[in-house]
Design an enzyme around this catalytic site. Structure first.
Site, PDB file in Angstrom:
ATOM      1  N   THR A  30       0.827  -1.216   0.000  1.00  0.00           N
ATOM      2  CA  THR A  30       0.000   0.000   0.000  1.00  0.00           C
ATOM      3  C   THR A  30       0.857   1.259   0.000  1.00  0.00           C
ATOM      4  O   THR A  30       0.646   2.167  -0.803  1.00  0.00           O
ATOM      5  CB  THR A  30      -0.912  -0.011   1.247  1.00  0.00           C
ATOM      6  OG1 THR A  30      -1.599  -1.251   1.258  1.00  0.00           O
ATOM      7  CG2 THR A  30      -1.898   1.115   1.216  1.00  0.00           C
ATOM      8  N   LYS A 122       8.753   0.786  11.832  1.00  0.00           N
ATOM      9  CA  LYS A 122       8.908   1.135  13.260  1.00  0.00           C
ATOM     10  C   LYS A 122       9.338  -0.057  14.118  1.00  0.00           C
ATOM     11  O   LYS A 122      10.128   0.086  15.042  1.00  0.00           O
ATOM     12  CB  LYS A 122       7.619   1.744  13.796  1.00  0.00           C
ATOM     13  CG  LYS A 122       6.457   0.772  13.847  1.00  0.00           C
ATOM     14  CD  LYS A 122       5.185   1.343  13.326  1.00  0.00           C
ATOM     15  CE  LYS A 122       4.326   0.219  12.825  1.00  0.00           C
ATOM     16  NZ  LYS A 122       3.353   0.502  11.882  1.00  0.00           N
ATOM     17  N   GLY A 204     -11.628  -2.955   7.346  1.00  0.00           N
ATOM     18  CA  GLY A 204     -10.195  -2.833   7.055  1.00  0.00           C
ATOM     19  C   GLY A 204      -9.464  -1.861   7.976  1.00  0.00           C
ATOM     20  O   GLY A 204      -8.322  -1.501   7.729  1.00  0.00           O
ATOM     21  N   ASP A 218       2.270  -1.818  18.962  1.00  0.00           N
ATOM     22  CA  ASP A 218       2.583  -0.851  17.901  1.00  0.00           C
ATOM     23  C   ASP A 218       2.889   0.520  18.524  1.00  0.00           C
ATOM     24  O   ASP A 218       3.852   1.192  18.136  1.00  0.00           O
ATOM     25  CB  ASP A 218       1.367  -0.770  16.955  1.00  0.00           C
ATOM     26  CG  ASP A 218       1.521   0.293  15.888  1.00  0.00           C
ATOM     27  OD1 ASP A 218       2.301   0.076  14.958  1.00  0.00           O
ATOM     28  OD2 ASP A 218       0.862   1.347  15.997  1.00  0.00           O
ATOM     29  N   LYS A 222       6.482   2.827  18.476  1.00  0.00           N
ATOM     30  CA  LYS A 222       6.528   4.243  18.097  1.00  0.00           C
ATOM     31  C   LYS A 222       7.041   5.102  19.253  1.00  0.00           C
ATOM     32  O   LYS A 222       7.811   6.048  19.039  1.00  0.00           O
ATOM     33  CB  LYS A 222       5.137   4.691  17.642  1.00  0.00           C
ATOM     34  CG  LYS A 222       4.713   4.026  16.336  1.00  0.00           C
ATOM     35  CD  LYS A 222       3.229   4.191  16.070  1.00  0.00           C
ATOM     36  CE  LYS A 222       2.813   3.573  14.740  1.00  0.00           C
ATOM     37  NZ  LYS A 222       1.365   3.466  14.573  1.00  0.00           N
TER      38      LYS A 222
HETATM   39  N1  HSE Z   1      -1.396  -0.179  12.658  1.00  0.00           N
HETATM   40  C1  HSE Z   1      -1.122   1.205  12.818  1.00  0.00           C
HETATM   41  C2  HSE Z   1      -2.314   1.914  13.424  1.00  0.00           C
HETATM   42  C3  HSE Z   1      -0.811   1.910  11.537  1.00  0.00           C
HETATM   43  O1  HSE Z   1      -3.365   1.309  13.649  1.00  0.00           O
HETATM   44  O2  HSE Z   1      -2.170   3.076  13.703  1.00  0.00           O
HETATM   45  C4  HSE Z   1       0.603   1.791  11.117  1.00  0.00           C
HETATM   46  O3  HSE Z   1       1.477   2.379  12.016  1.00  0.00           O
END
Ligand code: HSE
Length: 453
Positions: A30, A122, A204, A218, A222
Site C-alpha cells: 500500500t 517502526k 479494514g 505498535d 513508536k
Molecule cells: N497499525 C497502525 C495503526 C498503523 O493502527 O495506527 C501503522 O502504524
C-alpha cells in the site's frame, strides 16, 4: 526518458546539469503504491522544489504479478532486492516491506553499500535501531524514518529539528489509529469492544490479528522511537510499561463520561530530571482536552517544550497517501543534502551516535498519577468504609465517589477517583481490597491524566 539535461544553479558553483537522484524501492504494498502515485502526480512540483529529478529505477517485491492500484511497467519490477541494494547507480533505498527479516538484512546491506535509506519500519527501528544506526554511522550515510511514527504527521522532524532547543517536558500522544478508532466508536456509538473490533476488521481498520494494535505493542514501537528523538537516548521497549484497550468496558466508558473524561490509549513520557517516565495505557482525559477530541483513526501529539510551550500535531497516522507523503519528505531531505554535497546534517536520533546512551526510566511502580477505580462490591453497610480504610492506610486520597447502577450478581459498581498516588501503593491497596469478601470482582483501574492537557 530521464536523461533530459536541465540548466540549474547549484550553490555558487555556477550552472550545471540538473541532477538525477536514483531511487530503488523494496516492498510494493500500500505505502509503496502511494509513493509511486505521489511521484507521478507531483513529480513536476517536486522537481521544481528540489531542483533535481527523483528517478525510481527499480521496485523489488516477492509478488510482481498481482496487479497494483498503481500499475508500473513490468521492467521496473524485480523479485531480487539485490538488484537495488547492489546497484551502483541507486542513491537511496526505500524500504517499505515491513517486519524484521529480511528487511533488517536488506537495510544493513544497503547502508554498507553506501546507500542512504528511507524506511517506515517502526518495529525494526524500535528493536534493531541501535545496530542499524551504528552501521549507517560507520558508512557515513543517512537513514530517515519520518513515516515510522505518526504516519504523515511530521513528528520526527518536529522533535529532532523544530524543538531542538527545548527540553521536552512532556510528550502525550495517540499513536495507534486502530485503537483510537475502536475507542471512539465504543464511546460515540455505545457498542462494546468485541462488536466494534469485528466491525473495524470488516472495514479494514483493524488487522485479522489485531494484537499489535490493541495491546499497545505498535504504540510501544513508536514511543521507543519518539523517546530516542525527544531525549537523545535509547530505550529498551520491554522496559516501557504497556497496557492495551481490550479490557475497556462500556461501564467504564460511561463512568468516564460522568466524571467529564474520555478514554484514550495514550503514550506518555515526562522528563523527570535525569530520568524519564514513559508508559502506555488507556487513560482518562478531560473531554475538552484536544487529545480527547482526536477521534476515529486519527493520531495526534501534544508536546510541551521547555521554551516552546505546548505544540499540538494532528493527522493521519496511516494510509496510502498520508504515509507516502512522509516517505517522500525523507527522500527529498536526503536528496537536498546530496545536491549540496552533505549528508547527515541532522543526527539520526537527537544526539550523535557517538554520544547517545541509554535512557534511564523511572521504575513503573514509582510513578505517581491520579486513578479511577471501579469496585464491584456488596451493597450493604460498612463496605465503603472497608475500602476507603485500606486506601487511607496506603496513603491514597479519594477525590470523588459514585455508587450507581443496577446490582449484578449481588454487586454494585462503586467508582472512585483519587488524588495523586504512587502506583506501588495502589497495586498493594487493590490487592488487599480484592481479597475482601464484600468485593466480588477484580477491581478495574484506569489512570487519569488531567494536568498537562
Ligand atoms: N497499525 C497502525 C495503526 C498503523 O493502527 O495506527 C501503522 O502504524
Amino acid at each position: 526518458m530521464y536523461a533530459t539535461i536541465i540548466k540549474t544553479r547549484k550553490l555558487n558553483l555556477g550552472y550545471q546539469a540538473m541532477k538525477k537522484i536514483t531511487l530503488g524501492m523494496i516492498g510494493f504494498g500500500t505505502i509503496g503504491s502511494g509513493v509511486v502515485k505521489l511521484l507521478r502526480e507531483n513529480g513536476g512540483l517536486i522537481e521544481r522544489r528540489l531542483g533535481a529529478r527523483l528517478f525510481l529505477k527499480r521496485i523489488a517485491d516477492l509478488d510482481i504479478t498481482t496487479p497494483r492500484v498503481v500499475p508500473v511497467p513490468p521492467e521496473l519490477m524485480t523479485t531480487d532486492a539485490a538488484q537495488i541494494i547492489d546497484d551502483p547507480d541507486t542513491d537511496i533505498v526505500i524500504e517499505l516491506m515491513g517486519g524484521y527479516e529480511p528487511a533488517r538484512s536488506f537495510i544493513l546491506a544497503a547502508l554498507a553499500n553506501g546507500k542512504h535509506v528511507v524506511t517506515a519500519n517502526k518495529a525494526l527501528l524500535a528493536t534493531y535501531g541501535n545496530e542499524v544506526f551504528m552501521v549507517a554511522d560507520r558508512h557515513d550515510v543517512d537513514i530517515r524514518f519520518e513515516a515510522s511514527v505518526g504516519g504523515t504527521i511530521p513528528i520526527v522532524k518536529t522533535l529532532k529539528e523544530s524543538l531542538v532547543g527545548n527540553q521536552i517536558d512532556s510528550f502525550m500522544a495517540i499513536m495507534n489509529g486502530t485503537s483510537n478508532y475502536i475507542l471512539s466508536k465504543m464511546t460515540d456509538e455505545e457498542k462494546p469492544f468485541d462488536v466494534v473490533l469485528k466491525e473495524a476488521q470488516a472495514l479494514g481498520f483493524a488487522e485479522a490479528d489485531p494484537t499489535f494494535d490493541i495491546e499497545g505493542i505498535d504504540t510501544a514501537h513508536k514511543l521507543a522511537i519518539a523517546l530516542s528523538l525527544a531525549y537523545g537516548k535509547r530505550v529498551d521497549i520491554d522496559e516501557i510499561y504497556r497496557e492495551g484497550i481490550s479490557g475497556i468496558s462500556m461501564q467504564d466508558l460511561e463512568f468516564a463520561k460522568e466524571f467529564g473524561y474520555r478514554i484514550k490509549l495514550l503514550a506518555l513520557a515526562f522528563s523527570r530530571g535525569d530520568l524519564v517516565e514513559a508508559r502506555i495505557h488507556p487513560t482518562m482525559i478531560p473531554v475538552d482536552a484536544m487529545l480527547a477530541n482526536v477521534n476515529s483513526n486519527f493520531n495526534a501529539f501534544h508536546i510541551i517544550g521547555s521554551s516552546s510551550g505546548p505544540v499540538f500535531l494532528y493527522g493521519q497516522g496511516a494510509g496510502m497517501m498520508p504515509t507516502a507523503s512522509a516517505v517522500i519528505s525523507d527522500i527529498i531531505d536526503i536528496a537536498r543534502g546530496m545536491l549540496h554535497g552533505v549528508s547527515r546534517l541532522v543526527p539520526y536520533r537527537s544526539l550523535g551516535e557517538d554520544i547517545i546512551d541509554d535512557i534511564r526510566l523511572i521504575p513503573f511502580p514509582e510513578i505517581r498519577t491520579n486513578y479511577y477505580f471501579r469496585f464491584m462490591a456488596a451493597d450493604k453497610a460498612g463496605v465503603l468504609s472497608k475500602i476507603s480504610g485500606i486506601l487511607g492506610e496506603m496513603n491514597i486520597s479519594i477525590a470523588s465517589v459514585i455508587q450507581k447502577g443496577r446490582k449484578k450478581d449481588g454487586a454494585v459498581p462503586v467508582v472512585m477517583t483519587t488524588h495523586k498516588a504512587r502506583e506501588r501503593d495502589v497495586r498493594e491497596a487493590l490487592a488487599r481490597i480484592d481479597r475482601l469478601d464484600v468485593v466480588h470482582e477484580p477491581t478495574v483501574l484506569i489512570r487519569i491524566e488531567d494536568e498537562r492537557l
